[in-house]
Design an enzyme around this catalytic site. Structure first.
Site: not given
Length: 526
Positions: A61, A88-89, A175, A177, A229-233, A235, A381
């Site tokens: 943070g 970290c924090y 960090h 990550e 929409s046609g996008g992967v999300d 779909a 994603k």
């Protein structure tokens, strides 16, 4: 109890202290095949105990533990016996709460830092004594709490990592990550698997089982519509809901006039052919373009597009209900392909800044008449793509590069008009064709093509002066959309794209390349 139930029953809790990358920690935990979820730093010991977590990770943070108004934390959580890792924090919060000393030494460490491991213990097991890690701190732990072993140090930080195997409490100043920490994922996996004893058994199959169960519980026998929409999300979200409730789902594809070239035809053919979902197409381009007339502010654009999406769905709902009047079943549920980065950037993360509104998060109207079904809201994603493949969606859909819900409306800097949309569509189609022909689709996350509609530059074409628009190419590489870097495309490919756009797209006389990373920039220009 089945695996799906187990995965969510004992999660790893990532405590968010206001770091933009608390979500990245959650993602790294999932990469270790362990289910994680994010909770605010205000969570109490009783609330933690009620969740029965398998482990806890305290995020970094921007604050100092000594600052007035610094993010607080219930120290009783350390007495629950839950294995906990501070980063970290979070590392400093743990040290301060347990009797260690956190000091303002005046020696700051930012970026790549040499770390010396002096006592590997469980946390740093099977790692080299000398390694590089990513630091970002001003305060330092100068004395570990009583009973803790110091595991590592740097030239400026005497206590860069500590551990108490007896209490199952661990911490690192760096960090782990971020990819810049050479053994960062190994630190997280040592904590999860060695210290906390959590098995690596969470995967996309678990996600599907969990979400199918949750969707059925939420929807029951109700009817559902999904904006495809046609996008992967969208779909994958639609495929999950279809798996859960079958013919109770009707997908609605809104042609808002902000689509790329041939996109409507691809959606109508590819997705319906692969899933058998019922699809209704609504041509609302006139409505959207009318609402966007004269609007140049990007936030206002996003909110208008979000509002009109919902209003379009409400009209589609009325039509579908009238069509199904015989059974009298109202459509109460709306499926959206909202992802974790959408929520975070719209200010949905605890303590995080509102970077920009997403049309399906911050852009929704207050008088929404639907109950939202968002099966991907906690996923990144790459996890969505894995779920899509597990569901059997064709690779042409699953691997499709991201395209924003507001479409080309936020890739035109300035007012959105039909003429500007046609110009941008042609330029975008050329860029996509050349990237595909060069075999580069797998190397880039996406390549937004942006029209600087309110900018003109002098050029010369056909021995005459021109005063045309610039087109910006924004090829980026990313794993999760939280961070990104510009993709180093071959010069010959860039040259072909530039030559074709300036020769074939009337009104464009300049093509430029955006070479900014995220941060400081976002992937989209608006």
């Amino acid at each position: 109890m089945d695996a799906a139930a187990n995965a969510g029953e004992h999660p790893v809790l990532v405590v968010d202290f206001g770091a933009q990358y608390a979500q990245l920690i959650a993602r790294r935990v999932r990469e270790a095949s362990v289910y994680s979820e994010i909770v605010p730093h205000t969570i109490t010991a009783a609330e933690v105990a009620a969740k029965q977590p398998a482990g806890i990770v305290l995020s970094g943070g921007p604050s100092s533990v000594y600052e007035e108004g610094a993010p607080s934390f219930d120290p009783a959580i350390f007495d629950l016996g839950v294995p906990t890792l501070g980063i970290c924090y979070g590392f400093q919060v743990m040290a301060n709460a347990l009797g260690g000393v956190v000091s303002k030494t005046g020696a700051r460490e930012y970026g790549s830092t040499d770390v010396r491991v002096t006592d590997a213990g469980t946390l740093l097991a099977e790692q080299p004594a000398d390694q590089t890690a990513w630091m970002s701190h001003g305060d330092s732990v100068t004395q570990a709490p009583e009973g803790f072993d110091v595991l590592a140090s740097t030239s400026s930080t005497p206590v860069a990592a500590f551990a108490s195997d007896e209490r199952k409490l661990y911490g690192v100043q760096w960090h782990p990550e971020v990819k810049h920490s050479a053994y960062g994922q190994a630190v997280l996996e040592n904590f999860l698997h060695r210290a906390a004893g959590i098995p690596a058994d969470w995967n996309s199959e678990n996600v599907i089982e969990q979400q199918v169960t949750a969707i059925r519980a939420q929807v029951g026998t109700g009817r559902v519509i999904c904006g495809l929409s046609g996008g992967v999300d969208s779909a994958v979200a639609a495929a999950l809901v279809h798996k859960a409730v079958g013919d109770q789902l009707t997908c609605v594809f809104v042609d808002h006039g902000l689509l790329r070239q041939d996109e409507r035809e691809q959606v109508e053919q590819d997705y319906v052919a692969s899933t058998g979902v019922r699809l209704v197409t609504v041509d609302a381009s006139d409505v959207f373009l009318s609402a966007l007339a004269g609007v140049t502010d990007p936030e206002e654009k996003r909110k208008i597009i979000g509002r009109e999406f919902i209003r379009t769905f409400e009209r589609a709902q009325a039509d579908l209900v009238a069509e199904a009047a015989a059974d009298g079943d109202p459509i109460r549920f709306l499926v959206q392909g909202t992802l974790y980065p959408d929520v975070v950037e719209s200010g949905g993360g605890t303590g995080t800044a509102n970077i920009k509104s997403h049309h399906n998060v911050g852009g929704l109207p207050e008088d929404l008449n639907f109950e939202l079904v968002e099966p991907l809201r906690t996923l990144f994603k790459d996890e969505v793509r894995a779920v899509g493949r597990e569901l059997g969606l064709p690779e042409v859909i699953v691997s499709r590069q991201p395209f924003p819900g507001p479409g080309l409306g936020i890739r035109i800097i300035g007012e959105v008009t039909r003429e500007r949309l046609e110009l941008l569509r042609k330029a975008d189609a050329i860029a996509r064709h050349e990237l595909t022909a060069a075999g580069l689709d797998g190397e880039i996350w996406q390549c937004p093509v942006v029209l600087l509609a309110d900018v003109r530059s002098v050029g010369v074409q056909g021995d005459g002066r021109t005063y045309g628009h610039p087109i910006v190419l924004r090829p980026v590489s990313s794993e999760d959309a939280m961070t990104a870097d510009w993709t180093r495309l071959p010069y010959d490919v860039l040259a072909r794209i530039s030559n074709r756009i300036t020769n074939e797209v009337e009104g464009v006389n300049r093509v430029v390349l955006d070479v900014t990373s995220k941060p400081p920039a976002t992937i989209e220009w608006e």
